[in-house]
Structures are given as C-alpha cells and as structure tokens.
Design a protein around this motif. Structure first.
Motif, PDB file in Angstrom:
ATOM      1  N   SER A   1      10.830  -0.746 -27.836  1.00 62.14           N
ATOM      2  CA  SER A   1      11.215  -0.310 -26.492  1.00 62.14           C
ATOM      3  C   SER A   1      10.016   0.101 -25.638  1.00 62.14           C
ATOM      4  O   SER A   1      10.178   0.763 -24.620  1.00 62.14           O
ATOM      5  N   ASN A   2       8.798  -0.288 -26.053  1.00 59.46           N
ATOM      6  CA  ASN A   2       7.605  -0.023 -25.231  1.00 59.46           C
ATOM      7  C   ASN A   2       7.768  -0.654 -23.844  1.00 59.46           C
ATOM      8  O   ASN A   2       8.529  -1.612 -23.672  1.00 59.46           O
ATOM      9  N   PRO A   3       7.034  -0.162 -22.846  1.00 58.70           N
ATOM     10  CA  PRO A   3       7.123  -0.758 -21.503  1.00 58.70           C
ATOM     11  C   PRO A   3       6.750  -2.246 -21.468  1.00 58.70           C
ATOM     12  O   PRO A   3       7.358  -3.021 -20.748  1.00 58.70           O
ATOM     13  N   TYR A   4       5.727  -2.645 -22.247  1.00 64.55           N
ATOM     14  CA  TYR A   4       5.316  -4.056 -22.270  1.00 64.55           C
ATOM     15  C   TYR A   4       5.387  -4.657 -23.668  1.00 64.55           C
ATOM     16  O   TYR A   4       6.006  -5.702 -23.874  1.00 64.55           O
TER      17      TYR A   4
ATOM     18  N   ASN B   1       7.074  -4.901 -26.231  1.00 65.21           N
ATOM     19  CA  ASN B   1       8.438  -4.611 -26.673  1.00 65.21           C
ATOM     20  C   ASN B   1       9.083  -5.867 -27.243  1.00 65.21           C
ATOM     21  O   ASN B   1       8.419  -6.893 -27.443  1.00 65.21           O
TER      22      ASN B   1
ATOM     23  N   GLY C   1       1.881   1.205 -27.578  1.00 68.78           N
ATOM     24  CA  GLY C   1       2.162   1.261 -26.149  1.00 68.78           C
ATOM     25  C   GLY C   1       1.043   1.873 -25.330  1.00 68.78           C
ATOM     26  O   GLY C   1       1.296   2.556 -24.342  1.00 68.78           O
TER      27      GLY C   1
ATOM     28  N   THR D   1       8.657  -7.355 -13.714  1.00 68.55           N
ATOM     29  CA  THR D   1       9.071  -6.102 -14.365  1.00 68.55           C
ATOM     30  C   THR D   1       8.452  -5.948 -15.747  1.00 68.55           C
ATOM     31  O   THR D   1       8.008  -4.866 -16.123  1.00 68.55           O
ATOM     32  N   GLN D   2       8.396  -7.043 -16.517  1.00 63.32           N
ATOM     33  CA  GLN D   2       7.914  -6.969 -17.882  1.00 63.32           C
ATOM     34  C   GLN D   2       6.403  -6.756 -17.941  1.00 63.32           C
ATOM     35  O   GLN D   2       5.927  -5.841 -18.606  1.00 63.32           O
TER      36      GLN D   2
ATOM     37  N   PHE E   1       4.875  -4.042 -14.309  1.00 64.20           N
ATOM     38  CA  PHE E   1       5.314  -2.658 -14.492  1.00 64.20           C
ATOM     39  C   PHE E   1       5.073  -2.180 -15.923  1.00 64.20           C
ATOM     40  O   PHE E   1       4.684  -1.029 -16.142  1.00 64.20           O
ATOM     41  N   GLY E   2       5.298  -3.074 -16.896  1.00 61.24           N
ATOM     42  CA  GLY E   2       5.102  -2.685 -18.287  1.00 61.24           C
ATOM     43  C   GLY E   2       3.670  -2.311 -18.595  1.00 61.24           C
ATOM     44  O   GLY E   2       3.388  -1.258 -19.177  1.00 61.24           O
TER      45      GLY E   2
ATOM     46  N   ASP F   1       2.512   0.937 -16.913  1.00 54.69           N
ATOM     47  CA  ASP F   1       2.910   2.153 -17.623  1.00 54.69           C
ATOM     48  C   ASP F   1       2.097   2.352 -18.904  1.00 54.69           C
ATOM     49  O   ASP F   1       1.679   3.470 -19.220  1.00 54.69           O
ATOM     50  N   GLU F   2       1.856   1.269 -19.649  1.00 53.63           N
ATOM     51  CA  GLU F   2       1.115   1.414 -20.899  1.00 53.63           C
ATOM     52  C   GLU F   2      -0.353   1.751 -20.658  1.00 53.63           C
ATOM     53  O   GLU F   2      -0.969   2.465 -21.450  1.00 53.63           O
TER      54      GLU F   2
END
Length: 212
Positions: free
Chosen positions: A34-37, A39, A83, A152-153, A156-157, A160-161
């Motif tokens: 469920s990590n931001p990227y 995942n 992450g 988004t993947q 944004f992922g 965040d990481e």
C-alpha cells in the motif's frame, strides 16, 4: 496512455503453480503493497511489461530464461519496499530475504545469479546489468510512466515517497527524470517502441500541468 491490463497478469499467475504460491506469499507478507508508489499497482505494471517482453520473442531461445521464475522476480522485486525510508540497496536486500524465504518453502534456493537479477534493479543503476533477466526487470521498471494511471501512481506516489512538498516541482522533476534518465536506459526494442508511442502524450499532459 497505455492501458492497464491486470487480467493478463492474473491469468499468468493462475497458470503457474510457482506464481500462484508466490502471489499467496506476496499477499500474506508484503507490508509494502500500500505504499504511495512502490505498491501492488507498480508490481502488476512491472509484470505486465515483463509478459510483453517475453511475448515479443526476442528472448525466446538461446538465453535460458525461465519465464515463471522471471515473473516471480518481477513480483518480488520491491517486496517489503520502505516507501522512501531506506536506500534502494536496503530495499532490495529486504526483497531478496523474502524471495529466499519463499523459495525455501518451494524446496528451492536463491543462487548467486538470482541475487544479481534483483540487484540489477537497484537505483541509481550500475553501468551495465549483470544478467539478461536483470536487464529486463530494470528496463520494465524504467517504463512505469507510460500507463494511464501515471499521474496518480507515479507523480503523486513518488512525490509522497520522496517527500517533495511542491506539486509543480514534483511534476517538473519527474518529467526531467523520464527524459534524462529513464528513456535513455531503454535498449529492448519492444520497450523502446512503447516509450516512443506514449512519450508525446505523456509530455503533452506534463506541459499542461506545468503551465496551469
């Protein structure tokens, strides 16, 4: 952008005793899903691209590639990923530990070449992959930006990481990263073709975001 096809990945998993067992282990023990990227989405995109490389026929003879095993390595390549909290060499060490544990349940062992396959995906990349399988994984890893969920993947992922605060800065940095690092990494013909097909649309989307 490129269509996501989880169905083809799930079909490959269902056809293989090894991959089915690996996916059960993945679902039970992978705390990075469920990590931001890094995942499960990233895992499936990787496996989809590996399947396409294998189906291109380039490595169909003379290379000794075991397809199920390579897809298993794609499944495990970011297993337990931190992450962004650890260096990538540490992330791969965690992946190797779980790969070793899983293969042990199958009466198998991790060889030196097996370790090198996953080590070839450590970023920043070494000058040259040590294995053909590692080369395939590395280049599929470099092509995640072509999928239709890249906004988004990936943006944004990774934002965040990597703890990037400014949204527009993240978009600009990712665009430069794709152009200057990821695309030049590609040497496999089928992957270069995919990159060439989708880069104009990717760039158009990026430019609209930057100038908005």
């Amino acid at each position: 952008m490129k269509r996501i096809d989880n169905k083809v990945v799930l079909e490959k998993i269902s056809e293989s005793v090894l991959l089915k067992a690996g996916f059960e282990y993945f679902g039970r023990y992978n705390n990075g899903s469920s990590n931001p990227y890094h995942n499960i989405n990233h895992t499936f995109r990787m496996m989809q691209l590996v399947i396409e490389v294998l189906e291109s026929g380039l490595y169909s003879s003379g290379y000794g590639i075991k397809e199920d095993r390579l897809l298993l390595f794609a499944m495990f390549h970011d297993f337990g990923h931190s992450g962004g909290r650890l260096e990538d060499s540490d992330n791969v060490r965690i992946s190797l530990l779980h790969l070793k544990n899983f293969l042990g349940t199958q009466g198998d062992i991790v060889s030196l070449e097996d370790r090198e396959i996953l080590e070839d995906t450590i970023y920043p990349y070494s000058d040259e992959p040590k294995t053909i399988e590692g080369k395939i994984l590395r280049e599929c890893d470099s092509l995640q930006w072509v999928f239709d969920d890249f906004f988004t993947q990936a943006i944004f992922g990774l934002k965040d990481e990597l703890r990037v605060a400014d949204y527009h800065e993240a978009v600009k940095k990712y665009s430069e990263f794709v152009k200057d690092v990821l695309i030049p990494e590609l040497t496999i013909p089928s992957l270069k073709e995919i990159a060439g097909k989708y880069y104009p649309e990717f760039l158009d989307t990026i430019n609209k975001i930057i100038t908005s």
